[in-house]
Write a protein that holds these residues in place. Structure first.
Motif, short mmCIF file in Angstrom:
data_model
loop_
_atom_site.label_atom_id
_atom_site.label_comp_id
_atom_site.label_asym_id
_atom_site.label_seq_id
_atom_site.Cartn_x
_atom_site.Cartn_y
_atom_site.Cartn_z
N ILE A 141 0.84 -1.20 0.00
CA ILE A 141 0.00 0.00 0.00
C ILE A 141 0.87 1.25 0.00
O ILE A 141 0.60 2.22 -0.72
CB ILE A 141 -0.94 -0.01 1.23
CG1 ILE A 141 -1.93 -1.18 1.13
CG2 ILE A 141 -1.70 1.30 1.33
CD1 ILE A 141 -2.83 -1.33 2.33
N ARG A 145 -6.82 3.38 7.97
CA ARG A 145 -6.28 3.88 6.72
C ARG A 145 -4.78 4.13 6.87
O ARG A 145 -4.30 4.43 7.96
CB ARG A 145 -6.94 5.21 6.30
CG ARG A 145 -8.37 5.08 5.82
CD ARG A 145 -8.92 6.46 5.54
NE ARG A 145 -10.28 6.39 4.99
CZ ARG A 145 -10.56 6.38 3.70
NH1 ARG A 145 -9.58 6.43 2.82
NH2 ARG A 145 -11.81 6.31 3.28
N SER A 196 -9.15 4.97 -6.95
CA SER A 196 -9.44 4.19 -5.75
C SER A 196 -8.68 4.72 -4.54
O SER A 196 -8.90 4.27 -3.42
CB SER A 196 -9.08 2.72 -5.98
OG SER A 196 -7.70 2.59 -6.29
N VAL A 197 -7.76 5.65 -4.78
CA VAL A 197 -6.98 6.26 -3.71
C VAL A 197 -7.54 7.65 -3.43
O VAL A 197 -7.90 8.39 -4.35
CB VAL A 197 -5.49 6.37 -4.12
CG1 VAL A 197 -4.68 7.09 -3.06
CG2 VAL A 197 -4.91 4.99 -4.37
N ASP A 198 -7.64 8.01 -2.15
CA ASP A 198 -8.11 9.34 -1.77
C ASP A 198 -6.91 10.30 -1.73
O ASP A 198 -5.86 9.96 -1.17
CB ASP A 198 -8.78 9.32 -0.38
CG ASP A 198 -10.14 8.63 -0.44
OD1 ASP A 198 -10.82 8.77 -1.46
OD2 ASP A 198 -10.51 7.96 0.54
N ASN A 255 1.23 6.93 -6.69
CA ASN A 255 0.13 7.87 -6.96
C ASN A 255 0.52 9.29 -6.59
O ASN A 255 0.18 10.25 -7.30
CB ASN A 255 -1.12 7.45 -6.19
CG ASN A 255 -1.88 6.33 -6.87
OD1 ASN A 255 -2.74 6.57 -7.71
ND2 ASN A 255 -1.57 5.10 -6.52
N ARG A 275 -5.40 5.24 1.73
CA ARG A 275 -6.15 4.07 1.26
C ARG A 275 -6.43 3.16 2.46
O ARG A 275 -5.56 2.97 3.31
CB ARG A 275 -5.37 3.32 0.20
CG ARG A 275 -6.12 2.14 -0.38
CD ARG A 275 -5.45 1.60 -1.59
NE ARG A 275 -6.18 0.46 -2.13
CZ ARG A 275 -5.93 -0.09 -3.30
NH1 ARG A 275 -4.98 0.38 -4.05
NH2 ARG A 275 -6.62 -1.13 -3.73
N LEU A 280 0.76 4.10 -2.81
CA LEU A 280 0.48 5.50 -2.49
C LEU A 280 1.61 6.40 -2.98
O LEU A 280 1.37 7.51 -3.47
CB LEU A 280 0.27 5.67 -0.99
CG LEU A 280 -0.97 4.99 -0.40
CD1 LEU A 280 -1.04 5.23 1.10
CD2 LEU A 280 -2.24 5.49 -1.07
#
Length: 601
Positions: free
Chosen positions: A34, A260, A188-190, A41, A278, A38
């Motif tokens: 993860i 998260r 799908s990632v904030d 991204n 995420r 991240l």
């Protein structure tokens, strides 16, 4: 008996330790995954932000040197602002900024140009805005702000205008950050953007927006009052997002809270942070499942050892059953692999067949036009033969000037033939399918030329509108041409036997998309059949006139371009086919400033 119990107890202890180690290893592995996701991204979003804003940051500085701006600010009582207003409108439309304003040294807006939806700022005083204060004192200033009129989140860059040794005003641009927020919501990632004071002003999660990242002193949040950055928004209404972090300056790179994982990274030169998050609760479930499996496996092994020492025959039977189960699993695995390979071959064959079908449909469209095209080509050929014969006679009589004139006419006829053949060869050629930045207007003109012979045959002049300006998309010119030829031929066929024969095509921009509309005055589509348009092999024509694949293939091509197509009843009778395609996005970089980038709408 005691030895057996001791071995069983030891097995259970080893099983517990193995379960704990497995849970920790799986959890750490997924957390690392993860974290890596991240980071990737964050790198992408940071690059987009950097390039989108950077291309606008030098615009105010350039405008401060413009004589029209300096003349207006040097004469504050001047009332003739028409030329300056027109100039600002042209600059805003060509650069794509949302707001462009010129203010005097007191912060009063003297002239401005704003996009649709923005309030006219002339007469407004921005003296309390952070970016204006910074520009007056330091030469340049920038800040984010929420527009109280439109509710849009913007990024404003201001440069000071000087005349001699005096500061006479500023030039301010505003770009829209809301489009970036919309693009984040598709992931799908904030994501979130945090300013230098720890306030989240841009976020894909609406619950995060206009909220402190960490606990902030009241004087920090009160500093926004009067600055115009968050007019009408109470920043103290909700608790901070990360309760486990004391201050923004102390925020670690990774924070795990409320199920998260949050990754934070500095961005730009304004002290901002970009954040990605995420949930990892699903991965915790996987780790727990692995631990349970290890526990169960340990219990089974311990029980196996126990029963082995008690009943050797029972262990042998279980071993044989395990071997049989393994063989079945391997057999099923091989079957699945074979099935997967077979599906891949079928998918490859389908892609090849689809390409051949697209080419066949193009050739079928050319076949429908063949008679009319033969007539179109035969006319210039006959004219060419007659003109050359006349030129030969003129030369025989020594009339060289008249012969030259006839030869020039022959050259024009040859150019006309070359033009027709060029479009036919381009349309019929198979394409590699690579996308490029293209002008829709050129494809519409080419498609009208191909369908023009059919239109001439039935006595129809295709009406056009909106072709006087370029509208660019990412796609394939010939494949879009195929879609447009198909739609135009369908429209011409629909009006061929009607008393009123009218066909038209229009081009425009609607809601940030290119819109192509092909309309006709034909009988329209029956309501009971409207839902079947686009189905393979469905057609209202006779089998000699088509296979019912043209619209299916057209929809497939438009889907590759990210577009869509729908059929609507036309007011006054007939059918309207609407095609929507996403506009091409252009990116430019100046390299002077290192600011977060934005997408301008």
């Amino acid at each position: 008996m005691r030895r057996i119990r001791l071995l069983a107890s030891l097995g259970l202890v080893v099983t517990g330790v193995a379960a704990a180690v497995s849970w920790n290893a799986v959890s750490q592995h997924h957390l690392d995954n993860i974290s890596h996701l991240l980071d990737e991204n964050l790198t992408f979003v940071e690059t987009v932000l950097h390039h989108e804003v950077e291309r606008f940051t030098t615009l105010p500085t350039v405008l401060t040197e413009d004589p029209r701006v300096i003349a207006r600010l040097s004469n504050p009582d001047r009332s003739d602002d028409a030329s300056l207003q027109a100039y600002l409108d042209r600059v805003r439309e060509r650069t794509g900024v949302r707001v462009l304003a010129v203010t005097d040294a007191d912060g009063v807006v003297l002239a401005s140009s704003a996009a649709e939806g923005e309030m006219d700022a002339v007469g407004r005083n921005i003296a309390l805005c952070a970016y204006f204060i910074e520009a007056i004192t330091e030469g340049e200033g920038c800040a984010h702000s929420v527009d109280a009129h439109s509710g849009l989140q913007g990024y404003y860059v201001t440069s000071r205008v000087e005349a001699g040794d005096s500061v006479v005003g500023t030039v301010t641009i505003g770009v829209n950050l809301t489009a970036i927020e919309s693009s984040w919501q598709q992931s799908s990632v904030d994501f979130a953007l945090v300013d230098e004071n720890g306030v989240i002003f841009l976020a894909s999660n609406s619950d995060w927006k206009y909220r402190s990242l960490t606990a902030q002193p009241q004087d920090v949040l009160a500093g926004y009052s009067g600055s115009g950055q968050f007019d009408g928004i109470d920043l103290t209404a909700r608790p901070p997002l990360l309760a486990s972090v004391d201050a923004v300056a102390d925020a670690p790179t990774t924070v795990i809270e409320n199920g998260r994982m949050f990754r934070l990274r500095p961005v730009g030169e304004d002290g901002w942070l970009i954040m990605a998050a995420r949930p990892f609760s699903a991965w915790s479930f996987v780790a727990a499942a692995v631990a349970v499996i290890v526990v169960l496996l340990g219990v089974v092994i311990s029980g196996g050892v126990y029963f082995y020492m008690q009943r050797g025959r029972s262990i042998r039977i279980k071993t044989e059953q395990s071997a049989l189960l393994q063989q079945r699993v391997e057999g099923q695995t091989r079957e699945l692999q074979a099935e997967t390979a077979c599906r891949q071959r079928v998918e490859k064959s389908l892609r090849v067949a689809e390409g051949e079908l697209v080419q066949a449909t193009k050739l079928a469209a050319l076949g429908q036009l063949s008679v009319a095209l033969a007539h179109e080509v035969s006319q210039p050929i006959m004219a060419l033969a007659a003109t050359l014969t006349a030129a030969d006679r003129r030369l025989a009589h020594g009339e060289t000037d008249a012969a030259r004139h006839l030869i020039r006419q022959s050259q024009n006829l040859v150019s006309r033939l070359q033009h027709i053949v060029k479009h036919l060869r381009s349309f019929a050629r198979k394409e590699a399918g690579d996308s490029q930045c293209m002008d829709i207007s050129a494809s519409i003109v080419a498609a009208m030329e191909l369908a023009g012979t059919r239109a001439h045959e039935i006595g129809v002049d295709i009406a056009t509108d909106g072709l006087d300006r370029p509208v660019e998309i990412i796609g394939s010119p010939v494949r879009l041409e195929q879609v447009l030829v198909n739609l135009l031929l369908n429209a011409l066929d629909a009006v061929a036997s009607r008393p009123v024969r009218e066909v038209g095509i229009t081009l425009g921009i609607e809601a940030g998309q290119a819109r192509i509309a092909v309309w006709d005055t034909g009988p329209g589509v029956p309501e009971q059949l409207s839902g079947r348009i686009g189905e393979p092999f469905f057609t209202t024509k006779s089998t000699e006139d088509g296979l019912g694949l043209g619209l299916t293939i057209s929809q497939s091509i438009l889907k590759e371009f990210g577009g869509s197509m729908r059929f609507l009843p036309r007011p006054g009778g007939g059918t309207l086919c609407e095609v929507l395609l996403p506009l091409a996005k252009r990116r430019r970089s100046t390299g002077r400033h290192s600011k977060p980038a934005v997408t301008v709408t």
